[in-house]
Design a protein around this motif. Sequence first.
Motif, PDB file in Angstrom:
ATOM      1  N   SER A 293       0.813  -1.221   0.000  1.00 61.98           N
ATOM      2  CA  SER A 293       0.000   0.000   0.000  1.00 61.98           C
ATOM      3  C   SER A 293       0.848   1.274   0.000  1.00 61.98           C
ATOM      4  CB  SER A 293      -0.953  -0.001   1.202  1.00 61.98           C
ATOM      5  OG  SER A 293      -0.217  -0.009   2.403  1.00 61.98           O
ATOM      6  N   TYR A 294       2.113   1.143  -0.351  1.00 65.19           N
ATOM      7  CA  TYR A 294       2.997   2.304  -0.468  1.00 65.19           C
ATOM      8  C   TYR A 294       3.515   2.366  -1.888  1.00 65.19           C
ATOM      9  CZ  TYR A 294       2.707   2.395   4.576  1.00 65.19           C
ATOM     10  OH  TYR A 294       2.233   2.451   5.855  1.00 65.19           O
ATOM     11  N   ASP A 295       3.584   3.561  -2.454  1.00 64.26           N
ATOM     12  CA  ASP A 295       3.945   3.740  -3.857  1.00 64.26           C
ATOM     13  C   ASP A 295       5.453   3.940  -4.024  1.00 64.26           C
ATOM     14  OD1 ASP A 295       4.146   4.315  -6.543  1.00 64.26           O
ATOM     15  OD2 ASP A 295       2.500   5.769  -6.530  1.00 64.26           O
ATOM     16  N   ALA A 296       6.157   2.849  -4.330  1.00 63.83           N
ATOM     17  CA  ALA A 296       7.615   2.899  -4.493  1.00 63.83           C
ATOM     18  C   ALA A 296       8.033   3.668  -5.738  1.00 63.83           C
ATOM     19  CB  ALA A 296       8.184   1.483  -4.537  1.00 63.83           C
ATOM     20  N   ASN A 297       7.093   4.005  -6.599  1.00 60.73           N
ATOM     21  CA  ASN A 297       7.404   4.789  -7.797  1.00 60.73           C
ATOM     22  C   ASN A 297       7.404   6.288  -7.530  1.00 60.73           C
ATOM     23  OD1 ASN A 297       7.674   2.568  -9.583  1.00 60.73           O
ATOM     24  ND2 ASN A 297       5.441   2.371  -9.601  1.00 60.73           N
TER      25      ASN A 297
ATOM     26  N   THR B 256      -0.681   4.748  -0.404  1.00 62.65           N
ATOM     27  CA  THR B 256      -1.738   4.870  -1.410  1.00 62.65           C
ATOM     28  C   THR B 256      -3.108   4.794  -0.738  1.00 62.65           C
ATOM     29  OG1 THR B 256      -1.730   2.484  -1.801  1.00 62.65           O
ATOM     30  CG2 THR B 256      -0.324   3.848  -3.231  1.00 62.65           C
ATOM     31  N   VAL B 257      -3.117   4.560   0.574  1.00 63.27           N
ATOM     32  CA  VAL B 257      -4.374   4.389   1.312  1.00 63.27           C
ATOM     33  C   VAL B 257      -4.608   5.533   2.290  1.00 63.27           C
ATOM     34  CG1 VAL B 257      -5.626   2.870   2.896  1.00 63.27           C
ATOM     35  CG2 VAL B 257      -4.182   1.874   1.116  1.00 63.27           C
ATOM     36  N   GLU B 258      -3.599   5.854   3.086  1.00 58.91           N
ATOM     37  CA  GLU B 258      -3.718   6.869   4.126  1.00 58.91           C
ATOM     38  C   GLU B 258      -3.066   8.173   3.687  1.00 58.91           C
ATOM     39  OE1 GLU B 258      -5.375   6.556   7.013  1.00 58.91           O
ATOM     40  OE2 GLU B 258      -5.917   4.501   6.496  1.00 58.91           O
ATOM     41  N   LYS B 259      -3.850   9.232   3.654  1.00 51.77           N
ATOM     42  CA  LYS B 259      -3.326  10.541   3.302  1.00 51.77           C
ATOM     43  C   LYS B 259      -2.307  10.979   4.355  1.00 51.77           C
ATOM     44  CE  LYS B 259      -4.873  15.229   2.507  1.00 51.77           C
ATOM     45  NZ  LYS B 259      -5.959  16.184   2.685  1.00 51.77           N
TER      46      LYS B 259
ATOM     47  N   ARG C 172       6.083   5.401   4.436  1.00 53.39           N
ATOM     48  CA  ARG C 172       6.933   4.349   4.999  1.00 53.39           C
ATOM     49  C   ARG C 172       8.368   4.764   4.753  1.00 53.39           C
ATOM     50  NH1 ARG C 172       9.578  -0.245   2.511  1.00 53.39           N
ATOM     51  NH2 ARG C 172       8.516   0.267   0.596  1.00 53.39           N
ATOM     52  N   ALA C 173       9.145   4.874   5.786  1.00 53.48           N
ATOM     53  CA  ALA C 173      10.532   5.317   5.641  1.00 53.48           C
ATOM     54  C   ALA C 173      11.444   4.158   5.263  1.00 53.48           C
ATOM     55  CB  ALA C 173      11.018   5.944   6.944  1.00 53.48           C
ATOM     56  N   GLU C 174      12.295   4.403   4.292  1.00 53.15           N
ATOM     57  CA  GLU C 174      13.374   3.471   3.946  1.00 53.15           C
ATOM     58  C   GLU C 174      14.607   3.773   4.784  1.00 53.15           C
ATOM     59  OE1 GLU C 174      13.794   0.880   1.296  1.00 53.15           O
ATOM     60  OE2 GLU C 174      11.704   0.887   1.913  1.00 53.15           O
ATOM     61  N   ARG C 175      14.794   5.065   5.074  1.00 51.93           N
ATOM     62  CA  ARG C 175      15.896   5.484   5.934  1.00 51.93           C
ATOM     63  C   ARG C 175      15.559   6.846   6.537  1.00 51.93           C
ATOM     64  NH1 ARG C 175      17.958   5.275   0.870  1.00 51.93           N
ATOM     65  NH2 ARG C 175      18.282   7.234  -0.193  1.00 51.93           N
ATOM     66  N   ILE C 176      16.154   7.095   7.684  1.00 54.20           N
ATOM     67  CA  ILE C 176      16.001   8.394   8.338  1.00 54.20           C
ATOM     68  C   ILE C 176      17.387   8.923   8.683  1.00 54.20           C
ATOM     69  CG2 ILE C 176      13.700   7.903   9.273  1.00 54.20           C
ATOM     70  CD1 ILE C 176      15.084   7.429  12.017  1.00 54.20           C
ATOM     71  N   THR C 177      17.485  10.240   8.758  1.00 53.55           N
ATOM     72  CA  THR C 177      18.732  10.882   9.164  1.00 53.55           C
ATOM     73  C   THR C 177      18.423  11.811  10.328  1.00 53.55           C
ATOM     74  OG1 THR C 177      19.573  10.770   6.900  1.00 53.55           O
ATOM     75  CG2 THR C 177      20.675  12.308   8.396  1.00 53.55           C
ATOM     76  N   VAL C 178      19.173  11.632  11.410  1.00 52.08           N
ATOM     77  CA  VAL C 178      19.030  12.448  12.612  1.00 52.08           C
ATOM     78  C   VAL C 178      20.430  12.843  13.058  1.00 52.08           C
ATOM     79  CG1 VAL C 178      18.209  12.502  14.994  1.00 52.08           C
ATOM     80  CG2 VAL C 178      16.929  11.206  13.281  1.00 52.08           C
ATOM     81  N   ASP C 179      20.631  14.136  13.283  1.00 52.31           N
ATOM     82  CA  ASP C 179      21.948  14.644  13.726  1.00 52.31           C
ATOM     83  C   ASP C 179      23.083  14.190  12.806  1.00 52.31           C
ATOM     84  OD1 ASP C 179      20.907  16.036  15.906  1.00 52.31           O
ATOM     85  OD2 ASP C 179      21.123  14.320  17.257  1.00 52.31           O
ATOM     86  N   GLY C 180      22.833  14.155  11.511  1.00 52.46           N
ATOM     87  CA  GLY C 180      23.857  13.802  10.534  1.00 52.46           C
ATOM     88  C   GLY C 180      24.127  12.316  10.392  1.00 52.46           C
TER      89      GLY C 180
END
Length: 115
Positions: free
Chosen positions: A26-30, A94-97, A101-109
């Motif tokens: 339900s997430y649009d990888a495109n 594609t379902v919830e406005k 879904r995070a593939e990666r996050i960056t915090v403090d570099g």
Amino acid sequence: MTRVAIFFSTFALLVSVAFAHHGWGSYDANKPLTISGPILSSKFENPHATITVRASDKVWTVTLAPISRMSNRGATEKVVAVGQNVSAYGYPSTVEKDEMRAERITVDGKTYEMR
């Protein structure tokens, strides 16, 4: 009779667990996107950690990895604490406005993989 009841109870439990855990279909990888901003709320709990982030355009709900995976990669509860500035790269729902879904996050570099 007792074996039949145990079998159906076990089957029902397994089916309910399977339905409770959603897939990533339900997430649009495109349409990858990156949002950045302060974390407004954080839930560091199973099945997936979630944060809300005030980006420049709106407030997003960001689904992260399971907490065991996050902890193994150094992304502890302190990393995704309220008030931290985060940049999240991932895919919109594609379902919830206003959900991604995070593939990666960056915090403090420092970058943490979620997959």
